[in-house]
Design an enzyme around this catalytic site. Structure first.
Site, PDB file in Angstrom:
ATOM      1  CE1 TYR A  69      -1.231   7.216  11.577  1.00  0.00           C
ATOM      2  CE2 TYR A  69      -3.272   6.221  11.168  1.00  0.00           C
ATOM      3  CZ  TYR A  69      -2.820   6.566  11.440  1.00  0.00           C
ATOM      4  OH  TYR A  69      -2.829   7.428  12.942  1.00  0.00           O
ATOM      5  CG  HIS A  76      -1.885   3.336  12.882  1.00  0.00           C
ATOM      6  ND1 HIS A  76      -1.409   3.995  13.145  1.00  0.00           N
ATOM      7  CD2 HIS A  76      -3.200   2.974  12.929  1.00  0.00           C
ATOM      8  CE1 HIS A  76      -2.441   4.880  14.471  1.00  0.00           C
ATOM      9  NE2 HIS A  76      -3.535   4.024  13.697  1.00  0.00           N
ATOM     10  NE  ARG A 121       0.059  13.530  18.443  1.00  0.00           N
ATOM     11  CZ  ARG A 121      -1.168  13.084  17.975  1.00  0.00           C
ATOM     12  NH1 ARG A 121      -1.579  13.049  19.115  1.00  0.00           N
ATOM     13  NH2 ARG A 121      -1.289  13.669  16.515  1.00  0.00           N
ATOM     14  CG  ASN A 124      -2.259   4.757  17.864  1.00  0.00           C
ATOM     15  OD1 ASN A 124      -2.113   3.594  17.267  1.00  0.00           O
ATOM     16  ND2 ASN A 124      -2.226   5.642  18.512  1.00  0.00           N
TER      17      ASN A 124
END
Length: 421
Positions: A244, A194, A90, A144
């Site tokens: 988002y 999102h 990430r 996700n």
């Protein structure tokens, strides 16, 4: 009832377990299995989870395992909350896109594509193993990017529904502003995961009067502040975008901000180290306050509600989920995965009718849907050309020089997770 959580060693799992304990009448779990390959984390999270059940007198048992096949065997539902590559991956997703002047984020843009490429093959392998042991089990995907992962599951023929906490978070926020209980608030929630807008807010159900104009008049400044968007924009739109959308509506501003502070991944990694230290305390038998800053607010309530509806135990009649479009939004393909209100039951999720969508939102949805199709092709079949095409199609990238540079960086940073590379 047996429910399995794949990725059960996540530091967020105690929030989920607390929801299962508090809402046990809605979703009566006899066995909760926490599965994770990280045995050390799993031991700490599993220990706290058992203490939470004990503190709240939950009669079910919690088991932990690193064996996926054992974990899913006989499960009525399998909840996916995994992160392939962990916080280290990430961190990369959030940083290398900035080199090209593009948003670095773990679920959208170039970083989101990287995560999809790492994640889709792993999730499909898990789902195949679930189907072999129990073909009737439901798969609830919280992993996700939810839209792409859910589409991969559905295209492979799995019984799957995608779940996100954005809608329930807004429902809770609006309820507090309006001074009502959250179940009274029904959202006209439309878009892709999102990439959503609240085009109506109703008290009592889908047929009730829309009070969104009054909500914006009375509380627009507060809502805009939470979204970090100017109130004038919300007034102009007449709808409430998810947070988002700031990556799209204020892209360059966000890129400048991201370049001046530590990544969210670094913040979360530090938080996780502190949480794991807390979890090791045998006296701790409730979720710590720090967990609220970890992310995923109200995920446990949404997961319980969805699980109860799918397994025939109740749940609210309408829930915001990710499911096949199938004509709900006529400007998108039937096999697009959309995020809308749906009637959820033992046969799955059936999206409710949606009012005609303004071109301002429909155009962006169509663009991102095309990107998600190309992203899934890249995740399933690999190849530099497919990665490049997906990046070129994304509205946050869109220029060939950026797409070329980002393609090289994506492959370089993710080679160990890409079999074809």
């Amino acid at each position: 009832m047996k429910l399995t959580v794949v990725g059960g060693g996540s530091t967020y799992t105690p929030e989920l377990v607390d929801g299962f304990a508090r809402l046990r009448d809605t979703l009566p779990i006899e066995e909760l299995v926490l599965m994770d390959p990280a045995e050390d984390r799993l031991a700490l999270v599993g220990g706290l989870s058992r203490r939470i059940f004990a503190r709240q007198d939950h009669p079910g048992r919690i088991t932990t395992t690193t064996d996926l096949d054992r974990a899913v065997d006989g499960a009525d539902a399998v909840l996916l909350q995994l992160r392939v590559g962990g916080q280290a991956a990430r961190e990369q997703d959030e940083t290398w896109p900035l080199d090209c002047g593009c948003v670095g984020q773990e679920t959208t843009g170039a970083g989101g594509l990287a995560k999809a490429l790492r994640t889709v093959p792993v999730v499909l392998d898990i789902a195949d193993r679930v189907r072999r042991t129990n073909p009737d089990a439901w798969i609830i995907d919280f992993t996700n990017p939810v839209g792409i992962v859910t589409r991969a599951l559905l295209e492979a023929g799995h019984k799957a529904v995608g779940l996100c906490n954005v809608a329930i978070g807004l429902q809770r926020k609006f309820a507090a502003l309006l001074g009502v209980e959250p179940p009274e608030v029904h959202l006209d929630h439309v878009g892709l995961n999102h990439l959503t807008w609240e085009t109506g807010v109703r008290l009592g159900g889908p047929e009730a009067e829309d009070i969104l104009p009054e909500l914006l008049t009375d509380h627009g400044d507060t809502i805009a502040s939470d979204l970090r968007l100017p109130p004038a924009l919300l007034n102009s739109l007449g709808v409430i975008p998810s947070y988002y959308l700031r990556y799209y509506y204020a892209h360059d501003e966000v890129v400048r901000e991201l370049g001046t502070k530590p990544s969210r991944a670094a913040e979360v990694a530090a938080m996780e180290r502190e949480l794991l230290t807390m979890y090791a305390d045998p006296a701790l038998d409730e979720k710590p306050e720090l967990l609220a800053k970890r992310g995923g607010a109200y995920y446990s309530e949404a997961a319980v509600d969805l699980g109860a509806a799918l397994l025939g135990g109740g749940g609210t009649p309408y829930q915001v989920v990710n499911a096949y479009n199938r004509g709900t939004l006529p400007f998108l393909p039937d096999d697009a995965v959309i995020e809308v209100q749906a009637a959820v039951g033992a046969k799955g999720a059936s999206p409710l009718p949606v009012a005609p969508v303004d071109p301002l939102y429909a155009g962006l949805m169509a663009n991102v849907t095309a990107y998600e199709h190309l992203a899934l092709e890249a995740a399933l079949h690999g190849g530099r050309t497919r990665v490049f095409q997906a990046l070129l199609s994304h509205p946050l990238i869109g220029q060939y020089e950026y797409a070329e540079a980002l393609t090289d960086r994506l492959i370089a940073h993710n080679r160990e997770h890409l079999a074809w590379a």
